[in-house]
Design an enzyme around this catalytic site. Sequence first.
Site, PDB file in Angstrom:
ATOM      1  N   SER A 135     -13.622  39.597 -30.161  1.00 32.37           N
ATOM      2  CA  SER A 135     -12.758  40.715 -29.774  1.00 32.37           C
ATOM      3  C   SER A 135     -13.256  42.053 -30.310  1.00 32.37           C
ATOM      4  O   SER A 135     -13.513  42.200 -31.512  1.00 32.37           O
ATOM      5  CB  SER A 135     -11.357  40.433 -30.349  1.00 32.37           C
ATOM      6  OG  SER A 135     -10.662  41.627 -30.622  1.00 32.37           O
ATOM      7  N   GLY A 136     -13.313  43.042 -29.442  1.00 24.89           N
ATOM      8  CA  GLY A 136     -13.699  44.384 -29.867  1.00 24.89           C
ATOM      9  C   GLY A 136     -12.711  44.970 -30.864  1.00 24.89           C
ATOM     10  O   GLY A 136     -13.106  45.563 -31.868  1.00 24.89           O
ATOM     11  N   LEU A 137     -11.412  44.770 -30.593  1.00 28.40           N
ATOM     12  CA  LEU A 137     -10.397  45.294 -31.504  1.00 28.40           C
ATOM     13  C   LEU A 137     -10.540  44.655 -32.893  1.00 28.40           C
ATOM     14  O   LEU A 137     -10.518  45.340 -33.913  1.00 28.40           O
ATOM     15  CB  LEU A 137      -8.985  45.027 -30.945  1.00 28.40           C
ATOM     16  CG  LEU A 137      -7.831  45.338 -31.896  1.00 28.40           C
ATOM     17  CD1 LEU A 137      -7.796  46.817 -32.267  1.00 28.40           C
ATOM     18  CD2 LEU A 137      -6.487  44.920 -31.310  1.00 28.40           C
ATOM     19  N   ASP A 164     -10.797  50.904 -32.367  1.00 30.72           N
ATOM     20  CA  ASP A 164     -11.289  50.242 -31.155  1.00 30.72           C
ATOM     21  C   ASP A 164     -11.521  51.262 -30.046  1.00 30.72           C
ATOM     22  O   ASP A 164     -10.868  51.233 -29.009  1.00 30.72           O
ATOM     23  CB  ASP A 164     -10.274  49.167 -30.723  1.00 30.72           C
ATOM     24  CG  ASP A 164     -10.764  48.346 -29.542  1.00 30.72           C
ATOM     25  OD1 ASP A 164     -11.984  48.290 -29.318  1.00 30.72           O
ATOM     26  OD2 ASP A 164      -9.916  47.758 -28.842  1.00 30.72           O
ATOM     27  N   ASP A 180     -16.585  40.489 -25.983  1.00 29.62           N
ATOM     28  CA  ASP A 180     -15.845  41.629 -25.448  1.00 29.62           C
ATOM     29  C   ASP A 180     -16.815  42.807 -25.328  1.00 29.62           C
ATOM     30  O   ASP A 180     -17.116  43.476 -26.322  1.00 29.62           O
ATOM     31  CB  ASP A 180     -14.692  41.962 -26.412  1.00 29.62           C
ATOM     32  CG  ASP A 180     -13.848  43.128 -25.942  1.00 29.62           C
ATOM     33  OD1 ASP A 180     -14.168  43.704 -24.886  1.00 29.62           O
ATOM     34  OD2 ASP A 180     -12.866  43.451 -26.637  1.00 29.62           O
ATOM     35  N   ASP A 218     -16.361  45.606 -23.842  1.00 28.33           N
ATOM     36  CA  ASP A 218     -15.684  46.887 -23.581  1.00 28.33           C
ATOM     37  C   ASP A 218     -16.115  47.424 -22.204  1.00 28.33           C
ATOM     38  O   ASP A 218     -16.161  46.679 -21.252  1.00 28.33           O
ATOM     39  CB  ASP A 218     -15.979  47.896 -24.710  1.00 28.33           C
ATOM     40  CG  ASP A 218     -15.282  47.527 -26.019  1.00 28.33           C
ATOM     41  OD1 ASP A 218     -14.353  46.694 -25.980  1.00 28.33           O
ATOM     42  OD2 ASP A 218     -15.662  48.054 -27.065  1.00 28.33           O
ATOM     43  N   GLU A 242     -15.015  46.074 -18.678  1.00 28.98           N
ATOM     44  CA  GLU A 242     -13.783  46.657 -18.134  1.00 28.98           C
ATOM     45  C   GLU A 242     -14.032  47.982 -17.415  1.00 28.98           C
ATOM     46  O   GLU A 242     -15.033  48.670 -17.687  1.00 28.98           O
ATOM     47  CB  GLU A 242     -12.749  46.819 -19.259  1.00 28.98           C
ATOM     48  CG  GLU A 242     -13.136  47.781 -20.357  1.00 28.98           C
ATOM     49  CD  GLU A 242     -12.379  47.528 -21.669  1.00 28.98           C
ATOM     50  OE1 GLU A 242     -12.296  46.378 -22.132  1.00 28.98           O
ATOM     51  OE2 GLU A 242     -11.883  48.517 -22.236  1.00 28.98           O
ATOM     52  N   LYS A 265     -14.399  53.879 -24.720  1.00 28.13           N
ATOM     53  CA  LYS A 265     -13.089  53.411 -24.256  1.00 28.13           C
ATOM     54  C   LYS A 265     -12.061  53.549 -25.374  1.00 28.13           C
ATOM     55  O   LYS A 265     -12.429  53.762 -26.537  1.00 28.13           O
ATOM     56  CB  LYS A 265     -13.163  51.964 -23.760  1.00 28.13           C
ATOM     57  CG  LYS A 265     -13.699  50.908 -24.731  1.00 28.13           C
ATOM     58  CD  LYS A 265     -12.843  50.483 -25.908  1.00 28.13           C
ATOM     59  CE  LYS A 265     -11.534  49.836 -25.616  1.00 28.13           C
ATOM     60  NZ  LYS A 265     -11.587  48.423 -25.307  1.00 28.13           N
ATOM     61  N   ASN A 294      -8.546  51.496 -26.985  1.00 33.31           N
ATOM     62  CA  ASN A 294      -7.786  50.250 -26.922  1.00 33.31           C
ATOM     63  C   ASN A 294      -6.616  50.387 -25.949  1.00 33.31           C
ATOM     64  O   ASN A 294      -5.934  51.409 -25.895  1.00 33.31           O
ATOM     65  CB  ASN A 294      -7.274  49.872 -28.322  1.00 33.31           C
ATOM     66  CG  ASN A 294      -6.534  48.545 -28.294  1.00 33.31           C
ATOM     67  OD1 ASN A 294      -5.318  48.497 -28.091  1.00 33.31           O
ATOM     68  ND2 ASN A 294      -7.265  47.467 -28.471  1.00 33.31           N
ATOM     69  N   SER A 295      -6.367  49.314 -25.205  1.00 34.35           N
ATOM     70  CA  SER A 295      -5.395  49.336 -24.108  1.00 34.35           C
ATOM     71  C   SER A 295      -3.959  49.620 -24.554  1.00 34.35           C
ATOM     72  O   SER A 295      -3.124  50.015 -23.740  1.00 34.35           O
ATOM     73  CB  SER A 295      -5.412  47.991 -23.390  1.00 34.35           C
ATOM     74  OG  SER A 295      -6.705  47.665 -22.996  1.00 34.35           O
ATOM     75  N   ARG A 312     -12.995  42.949 -15.933  1.00 35.82           N
ATOM     76  CA  ARG A 312     -11.641  43.220 -16.439  1.00 35.82           C
ATOM     77  C   ARG A 312     -11.131  44.491 -15.809  1.00 35.82           C
ATOM     78  O   ARG A 312     -11.742  45.552 -15.954  1.00 35.82           O
ATOM     79  CB  ARG A 312     -11.714  43.357 -17.968  1.00 35.82           C
ATOM     80  CG  ARG A 312     -10.486  43.990 -18.606  1.00 35.82           C
ATOM     81  CD  ARG A 312     -10.559  43.828 -20.101  1.00 35.82           C
ATOM     82  NE  ARG A 312      -9.657  44.670 -20.835  1.00 35.82           N
ATOM     83  CZ  ARG A 312      -9.521  44.636 -22.160  1.00 35.82           C
ATOM     84  NH1 ARG A 312     -10.240  43.785 -22.884  1.00 35.82           N
ATOM     85  NH2 ARG A 312      -8.683  45.442 -22.775  1.00 35.82           N
ATOM     86  N   HIS A 371      -5.284  42.607 -17.333  1.00 37.55           N
ATOM     87  CA  HIS A 371      -4.609  42.950 -18.585  1.00 37.55           C
ATOM     88  C   HIS A 371      -3.328  43.733 -18.298  1.00 37.55           C
ATOM     89  O   HIS A 371      -3.254  44.474 -17.322  1.00 37.55           O
ATOM     90  CB  HIS A 371      -5.544  43.776 -19.468  1.00 37.55           C
ATOM     91  CG  HIS A 371      -5.198  43.717 -20.923  1.00 37.55           C
ATOM     92  ND1 HIS A 371      -4.362  42.769 -21.454  1.00 37.55           N
ATOM     93  CD2 HIS A 371      -5.586  44.492 -21.976  1.00 37.55           C
ATOM     94  CE1 HIS A 371      -4.245  42.965 -22.755  1.00 37.55           C
ATOM     95  NE2 HIS A 371      -4.969  43.998 -23.101  1.00 37.55           N
TER      96      HIS A 371
END
Length: 284
Positions: free
Chosen positions: A38-40, A50, A77, A79, A106, A112, A114-115, A150, A181
Amino acid sequence: MNFKQLLNNGQLDMVLEAHNGLSAKVVNEAGYNAIWASGLSISSSLGLRDCNEASWSQVLDIVESIYDASEIPILFDGDSGYGNFNNVRQLVKRLSHYGIGGISLEDKNFPKMNSFIGDDQLLVPYQELAGKIKAAQDIKKNDDFVVIARTESLIAGLGIDEALERANHYYNAGADAIFIHSKQSDGQEILDFAKQWNKRLPLVVAPTTYTSLPIEVLEKLGVSIYLCANHLMRASLFNMRIVAKLIKEKKSINGIDQHISSLEDVFSFLNYKELDLAENKYSY
Ligand code: SPV
Ligand code: MG
């Protein structure tokens, strides 16, 4: 089973995050079939945010530790690919060479964000991610390496029609799966998307916010990978703070053993015993 087989076996797999060699071993020991790099979680464990504060080579170094520490496939991930199609090619060349199971890319800008941060997530035109998907598929060094597209359409508030249209473009570009997501808490838009997508490609989800949606429901709708995207990183932050505070308050390390692993546990977990066996075998 490699990651491509897990993705296509018609069953849902829960895939837990790892962010260093130790957490990778924990995921492996607990019996999961794969790891989400995971990137986060990786950036948080580096003390970074992130939003691509960590460079891709920094992240790859961590992923190499995850790979070396575990025996199960890894989904990386990626990103937004750390730049354009050409950055994606450099990244995928290294990853697929190294034995990583696949990458998720994504449809956001580089850098980017974080979502779950803010309400103004901007998407790039679908052509940009479609090009990156093609570039990744063309450059990969191993046929079993999967490229997952993604879409952040729902995160950006653009609705299901936009998400479906983008997923369709990524399907045409050669994606092996669609990562859809959402940050809603009821997961309804994920269910609606999955119904309309109708299993054209396997789906990947990260239900961090819609935790109560039953797994069986998602599985029936074609979700193949259920990412527990950040839970070991959050477990370690939570527990490290408890122990740090406790020691400071007590002005002692006496009496905190119930909060931490014993050294015996650490040595056994990292298999120090194997060294004795190896010594017998290799020392003359
Ligand atoms: C990650 O784990 O880095 C993810 C999932 O991309 S999320 O944080 O939900 O965007
Ligand atoms: Mg991420």
